[in-house]
Design a protein around this motif. Structure first.
Motif, PDB file in Angstrom:
ATOM      1  N   ALA A 259      -8.595  -3.189  11.593  1.00 33.46           N
ATOM      2  CA  ALA A 259      -9.004  -4.509  11.086  1.00 33.46           C
ATOM      3  C   ALA A 259      -9.006  -4.524   9.557  1.00 33.46           C
ATOM      4  O   ALA A 259      -9.246  -3.512   8.906  1.00 33.46           O
ATOM      5  CB  ALA A 259     -10.403  -4.848  11.599  1.00 33.46           C
ATOM      6  N   THR A 260      -8.741  -5.714   9.014  1.00 32.28           N
ATOM      7  CA  THR A 260      -8.741  -5.879   7.554  1.00 32.28           C
ATOM      8  C   THR A 260     -10.172  -6.018   7.052  1.00 32.28           C
ATOM      9  O   THR A 260     -11.110  -6.227   7.834  1.00 32.28           O
ATOM     10  CB  THR A 260      -7.954  -7.142   7.157  1.00 32.28           C
ATOM     11  OG1 THR A 260      -8.663  -8.284   7.664  1.00 32.28           O
ATOM     12  CG2 THR A 260      -6.529  -7.104   7.704  1.00 32.28           C
TER      13      THR A 260
ATOM     14  N   GLN B 230     -16.079 -10.877   8.472  1.00 32.75           N
ATOM     15  CA  GLN B 230     -16.331 -11.982   9.405  1.00 32.75           C
ATOM     16  C   GLN B 230     -17.052 -11.506  10.666  1.00 32.75           C
ATOM     17  O   GLN B 230     -17.992 -12.158  11.129  1.00 32.75           O
ATOM     18  CB  GLN B 230     -15.013 -12.664   9.772  1.00 32.75           C
ATOM     19  CG  GLN B 230     -14.405 -13.448   8.635  1.00 32.75           C
ATOM     20  CD  GLN B 230     -13.001 -13.950   8.966  1.00 32.75           C
ATOM     21  OE1 GLN B 230     -12.521 -13.790  10.072  1.00 32.75           O
ATOM     22  NE2 GLN B 230     -12.346 -14.553   7.975  1.00 32.75           N
TER      23      GLN B 230
ATOM     24  N   ASP C 191     -11.382  -8.527   5.459  1.00 31.15           N
ATOM     25  CA  ASP C 191     -11.837  -9.880   5.797  1.00 31.15           C
ATOM     26  C   ASP C 191     -12.316  -9.942   7.251  1.00 31.15           C
ATOM     27  O   ASP C 191     -13.343 -10.552   7.544  1.00 31.15           O
ATOM     28  CB  ASP C 191     -10.725 -10.903   5.581  1.00 31.15           C
ATOM     29  CG  ASP C 191     -10.480 -11.190   4.099  1.00 31.15           C
ATOM     30  OD1 ASP C 191     -11.383 -10.897   3.284  1.00 31.15           O
ATOM     31  OD2 ASP C 191      -9.395 -11.703   3.774  1.00 31.15           O
ATOM     32  N   GLU C 192     -11.570  -9.318   8.169  1.00 36.75           N
ATOM     33  CA  GLU C 192     -11.964  -9.311   9.583  1.00 36.75           C
ATOM     34  C   GLU C 192     -13.280  -8.562   9.785  1.00 36.75           C
ATOM     35  O   GLU C 192     -14.127  -8.980  10.573  1.00 36.75           O
ATOM     36  CB  GLU C 192     -10.854  -8.686  10.437  1.00 36.75           C
ATOM     37  CG  GLU C 192      -9.608  -9.547  10.535  1.00 36.75           C
ATOM     38  CD  GLU C 192      -8.435  -8.826  11.171  1.00 36.75           C
ATOM     39  OE1 GLU C 192      -7.631  -9.511  11.821  1.00 36.75           O
ATOM     40  OE2 GLU C 192      -8.337  -7.583  11.032  1.00 36.75           O
TER      41      GLU C 192
ATOM     42  N   VAL D 270     -14.238  -5.046  16.568  1.00 45.70           N
ATOM     43  CA  VAL D 270     -12.928  -5.329  15.983  1.00 45.70           C
ATOM     44  C   VAL D 270     -12.000  -4.153  16.259  1.00 45.70           C
ATOM     45  O   VAL D 270     -12.426  -3.085  16.690  1.00 45.70           O
ATOM     46  CB  VAL D 270     -13.022  -5.567  14.451  1.00 45.70           C
ATOM     47  CG1 VAL D 270     -13.856  -6.790  14.141  1.00 45.70           C
ATOM     48  CG2 VAL D 270     -13.564  -4.337  13.727  1.00 45.70           C
TER      49      VAL D 270
END
Length: 199
Positions: free
Chosen positions: A158-159, A165, A161-162, A154
């Motif tokens: 990145a957040t 995931q 949530d990212e 990522v």
């Protein structure tokens, strides 16, 4: 340069030659000549001439001279492998050889390989040289830890949530119950935890 000259730091992900498959080499070269040829070939390839600087690391299981290069006149170690690390066009490169029974022969094989790659550039096919070098880009040194965003694939920004995931997707393949490995799973978990702490 992250690799150490002593003891041998074999490039991560490169296969080793089984001891029983090693054989005497067709070369007739001294240890000092083989070592110096590697330095010369790297200098010619990179255009770097910094004597005494760590622009090239020749990693073996032999003691080091004051200049940081392997010292000639030592007993052959049980593991005759040689790994060479240097920078080419801002990319870390690594060449490694353990096919032959003597360190000097493995060094000779590496210097001949670099010489052959230099000839590609001399004959005007530089794009082929760049393509050939992609296979020699150095992976992280043994024990080196990759950044959490690289492990998860990522962006650094990145957040949460990212991150979650990406971790779940990668964990599906990496989990030992699904054919993955404990090491890969531990690396992913460490990366997820670090990423979450960063946020």
């Amino acid at each position: 340069m992250t690799a150490e000259a002593y003891p041998l730091q074999w490039p991560t992900g490169r296969a080793r030659t089984e001891r029983w498959r090693r054989e005497p080499a067709p070369f007739d070269v001294t240890f000092a000549r083989a070592r110096d040829d590697i330095v010369r070939e790297v200098e010619l390839l990179t255009g770097t001439r910094h004597y005494g600087d760590a622009y090239v690391v020749i990693s073996t299981n032999t003691a080091l001279a004051r200049d940081g290069l392997p010292l000639a006149g030592q007993r052959q170690p049980d593991d005759p492998g040689v790994a060479v690390y240097f920078t080419y066009k801002k990319r870390q490169m690594s060449f490694a050889c353990d096919r032959w029974t003597k360190i000097e022969d493995n060094m000779r094989a590496i210097s001949k390989t670099i010489e052959a790659l230099r000839s590609i550039a001399r004959w005007g096919t530089g794009d082929m040289l760049e393509a050939a070098f992609t296979g020699f880009e150095a992976l992280p040194a043994p024990g080196a830890v990759r950044a959490w965003w690289e492990v998860l694939g990522v962006a650094r920004h990145a957040t949460k949530d990212e991150i979650t995931q990406a971790y779940r997707r990668a964990a599906m393949d990496a989990h030992p119950d699904r054919g993955g490995s404990h090491d890969r799973m531990a690396e992913l978990t460490r990366a997820r935890d670090e990423g979450m702490r960063d946020k």
